[in-house]
Write a protein that holds these residues in place. Structure first.
Motif, PDB file in Angstrom:
ATOM      1  N   VAL A 107     120.453  50.997  24.514  1.00 39.34           N
ATOM      2  CA  VAL A 107     119.800  52.133  23.860  1.00 39.34           C
ATOM      3  C   VAL A 107     118.545  52.539  24.638  1.00 39.34           C
ATOM      4  CG1 VAL A 107     118.540  52.849  21.778  1.00 39.34           C
ATOM      5  CG2 VAL A 107     120.721  51.640  21.570  1.00 39.34           C
ATOM      6  N   ILE A 108     117.768  51.569  25.095  1.00 41.99           N
ATOM      7  CA  ILE A 108     116.570  51.874  25.877  1.00 41.99           C
ATOM      8  C   ILE A 108     116.943  52.607  27.163  1.00 41.99           C
ATOM      9  CG2 ILE A 108     114.706  50.856  27.245  1.00 41.99           C
ATOM     10  CD1 ILE A 108     114.433  48.694  25.120  1.00 41.99           C
ATOM     11  N   ASN A 109     117.998  52.174  27.815  1.00 45.34           N
ATOM     12  CA  ASN A 109     118.426  52.828  29.057  1.00 45.34           C
ATOM     13  C   ASN A 109     118.860  54.270  28.812  1.00 45.34           C
ATOM     14  OD1 ASN A 109     117.933  50.546  30.605  1.00 45.34           O
ATOM     15  ND2 ASN A 109     120.017  49.750  30.383  1.00 45.34           N
ATOM     16  N   VAL A 110     119.619  54.483  27.734  1.00 45.29           N
ATOM     17  CA  VAL A 110     120.071  55.837  27.402  1.00 45.29           C
ATOM     18  C   VAL A 110     118.883  56.735  27.087  1.00 45.29           C
ATOM     19  CG1 VAL A 110     121.288  57.199  25.660  1.00 45.29           C
ATOM     20  CG2 VAL A 110     122.375  55.177  26.634  1.00 45.29           C
ATOM     21  N   LEU A 111     117.952  56.217  26.278  1.00 39.53           N
ATOM     22  CA  LEU A 111     116.762  56.990  25.912  1.00 39.53           C
ATOM     23  C   LEU A 111     115.943  57.339  27.148  1.00 39.53           C
ATOM     24  CD1 LEU A 111     114.794  58.035  23.663  1.00 39.53           C
ATOM     25  CD2 LEU A 111     113.703  55.793  23.775  1.00 39.53           C
ATOM     26  N   SER A 112     115.692  56.361  28.000  1.00 38.41           N
ATOM     27  CA  SER A 112     114.880  56.577  29.194  1.00 38.41           C
ATOM     28  C   SER A 112     115.513  57.629  30.097  1.00 38.41           C
ATOM     29  CB  SER A 112     114.709  55.261  29.968  1.00 38.41           C
ATOM     30  OG  SER A 112     114.110  54.263  29.162  1.00 38.41           O
ATOM     31  N   SER A 113     116.830  57.531  30.275  1.00 37.61           N
ATOM     32  CA  SER A 113     117.530  58.480  31.138  1.00 37.61           C
ATOM     33  C   SER A 113     117.460  59.899  30.586  1.00 37.61           C
ATOM     34  CB  SER A 113     118.988  58.040  31.295  1.00 37.61           C
ATOM     35  OG  SER A 113     119.710  58.959  32.070  1.00 37.61           O
ATOM     36  N   SER A 168     122.175  61.914  24.387  1.00 36.77           N
ATOM     37  CA  SER A 168     123.592  61.813  24.723  1.00 36.77           C
ATOM     38  C   SER A 168     123.913  60.395  25.191  1.00 36.77           C
ATOM     39  CB  SER A 168     123.922  62.819  25.835  1.00 36.77           C
ATOM     40  OG  SER A 168     125.257  62.675  26.256  1.00 36.77           O
ATOM     41  N   GLY A 169     124.968  59.855  24.677  1.00 38.00           N
ATOM     42  CA  GLY A 169     125.377  58.509  25.056  1.00 38.00           C
ATOM     43  C   GLY A 169     124.903  57.427  24.109  1.00 38.00           C
ATOM     44  N   LEU A 170     124.008  57.761  23.190  1.00 33.95           N
ATOM     45  CA  LEU A 170     123.482  56.747  22.275  1.00 33.95           C
ATOM     46  C   LEU A 170     124.570  56.199  21.354  1.00 33.95           C
ATOM     47  CD1 LEU A 170     120.935  55.279  21.095  1.00 33.95           C
ATOM     48  CD2 LEU A 170     120.875  57.110  19.393  1.00 33.95           C
ATOM     49  N   LEU A 171     125.378  57.102  20.784  1.00 31.70           N
ATOM     50  CA  LEU A 171     126.408  56.668  19.848  1.00 31.70           C
ATOM     51  C   LEU A 171     127.417  55.741  20.517  1.00 31.70           C
ATOM     52  CD1 LEU A 171     127.000  60.010  17.919  1.00 31.70           C
ATOM     53  CD2 LEU A 171     125.728  57.996  17.156  1.00 31.70           C
ATOM     54  N   LYS A 172     127.715  56.012  21.789  1.00 37.46           N
ATOM     55  CA  LYS A 172     128.621  55.132  22.518  1.00 37.46           C
ATOM     56  C   LYS A 172     128.031  53.736  22.639  1.00 37.46           C
ATOM     57  CE  LYS A 172     131.158  54.712  26.880  1.00 37.46           C
ATOM     58  NZ  LYS A 172     131.422  55.331  28.214  1.00 37.46           N
ATOM     59  N   GLU A 173     126.708  53.669  22.874  1.00 36.18           N
ATOM     60  CA  GLU A 173     126.044  52.367  22.951  1.00 36.18           C
ATOM     61  C   GLU A 173     126.113  51.620  21.626  1.00 36.18           C
ATOM     62  OE1 GLU A 173     124.839  50.603  25.332  1.00 36.18           O
ATOM     63  OE2 GLU A 173     125.203  52.077  26.904  1.00 36.18           O
ATOM     64  N   LEU A 174     126.187  52.382  20.522  1.00 36.93           N
ATOM     65  CA  LEU A 174     126.274  51.775  19.190  1.00 36.93           C
ATOM     66  C   LEU A 174     127.727  51.559  18.758  1.00 36.93           C
ATOM     67  CD1 LEU A 174     123.478  53.793  17.325  1.00 36.93           C
ATOM     68  CD2 LEU A 174     123.317  51.490  18.308  1.00 36.93           C
TER      69      LEU A 174
END
Length: 413
Positions: A107-113, A168-174
């Motif tokens: 989640v941190i990686n997705v947020l940062s990106s 974008s991509g957060l839900l996939k991480e979850l």
């Protein structure tokens, strides 16, 4: 319409708080509010995802209840002070560990990106957003008296507010395809089922009527307790003339209304087990804890307290520990506590949560009617969400049925 926690958080921080946060995190001018909203929305998505199970929802309710002790009244002062900011982010890191689990790094990686930040800044942003959001949730839980179902409804209400804010991509991480998919899990887990257990759940204890009969009840139960003790001590003599003494722990059995007998399924009592980690002499254990500067904020102190099955009126075994707790509260005006009710996993999850909350409120009412300021005691029902033993065994279930005291704030006088 449900409260918009994102708007509440931005309003709480204000322009001064957002400015101080931007400087602390090294964000460019004009970027801070948008970045914080994205971080806060990510935290709320994680909370909604965790609420997809009973145990996760119970853990969130516990975190929110404990978050009321955090002082975030002056965000700009916290963000501008290096030590205070570090302490806040330490708290935020612990919250993220509990909310996101092994999804945290992703989640941190997705947020940062999504925000064009490096991982360190993205992590700092998320660790700041988590305690701000959890503190607001805690205030709503306390002010509205939300239980697990109420908290689930609050989180479900955030779906519309965070839909366009999460990266974008957060839900996939979850491990989810959409917010609707996450929301459906929560609805399933928190929808009451039509069961006899739920139908017979008694109403919450109310202060107005409780005070009228509290002390007469305590006196009557005290007499029963004393008579029972005397009867046990004089029960029989052995062949050499010595007195055979039974165990000191007394159980005064009560029969459910409308029944003529007491058995394992309709009249058994929920009893705090004598071998719990902090059981025994509740008063001495609790006083020792308060005297220790290195206190574990999550330490539980079980009360030796008994209720009839499906009932929320304690019997005589509750008197000694509750009276001791009242005395400790009187002697420590800087002490605030939470009374937590817990059940085993048998029966309907929502009905269990309601019953555990009613029992916690009953104990809270006893303290308030004895003169303890109501602002110093909160009550929360955890249902079966926080077991301390295996629910597959009767012994484990007995351990899990408990009423515990936790310290939420303590300032020695």
């Amino acid at each position: 319409m449900s409260e918009n926690l994102l708007d509440m958080a931005i309003s709480h921080l204000g322009s001064s708080g957002l400015g101080a946060l931007g400087k602390a995190l090294g964000l460019s001018e004009g970027q801070t509010q948008s970045a914080f909203s994205t971080g806060a929305a990510s935290v709320l998505a994680g909370m909604l995802n965790k609420a997809g199970s009973e145990s996760g929802l119970g853990a969130l309710l516990n975190m929110a209840t404990n978050a009321t002790s955090m002082d975030l009244s002056s965000p700009s002062d916290i963000f501008s002070d290096t030590n205070k900011m570090k302490s806040l982010q330490d708290t935020g890191g612990n919250l993220l560990d509990n909310i996101l689990g092994n999804h945290k790094d992703g989640v941190i990686n997705v947020l940062s990106s999504s925000l064009g930040l490096d991982g360190a800044k993205g992590g700092s942003l998320l660790r700041t957003a988590a305690p701000v959001i959890m503190s607001l949730v805690g205030k709503l839980v306390k002010s509205k008296g939300l239980n697990m179902s109420g908290l689930a409804a609050l989180l479900l209400g955030q779906k519309a507010h965070i839909q366009d804010k999460i990266p974008s991509g957060l839900l996939k991480e979850l491990d989810a395809g959409s917010l609707d998919e996450i929301a459906e899990r929560t609805v399933v887990e928190t929808t009451p089922r039509d069961t006899p257990h739920a139908a017979h759940t008694p109403p919450p204890a109310k202060k107005s009527g409780f005070g009228k009969w509290l002390w007469p009840l305590l006196i009557a139960l005290g007499v029963l307790w004393a008579l029972n003790m005397c009867a046990k001590k004089d029960k029989m003599e052995d062949e050499t003339g010595g007195v055979v003494m039974e165990q000191d722990e007394v159980v005064v059995e009560e029969q459910p209304a409308g029944t003529g007998t007491t058995d394992d399924t309709t009249g058994s009592l929920d009893t705090t087990p004598p071998d719990s980690a902090t059981s025994g002499d509740f008063a001495q254990n609790f006083r020792d804890y308060l005297a220790n500067a290195q206190r574990d904020p999550n330490q539980e102190f079980p009360l030796t307290i008994e209720f009839p099955t499906d009932g929320s009126t304690p019997n005589s075994a509750s008197i000694p520990d509750v009276q001791a707790l009242i005395q400790i509260m009187e002697n420590n005006p800087g002490l605030k506590i939470a009374i937590e009710g817990h059940t085993d996993s048998d029966g309907d999850a929502v009905a269990n949560q309601q019953l555990s909350e009613e029992r916690a409120r009953a104990v809270r009412a006893m303290l308030i009617n004895a003169g303890v300021d109501e602002t110093r005691v909160t009550a929360v029902g955890m249902g079966s969400a926080s077991p301390v033993a295996d629910n597959e065994t009767e012994e484990g279930k007995q351990h899990n049925r408990r009423i515990v005291v936790k310290v939420t704030e303590f300032t020695p006088q």
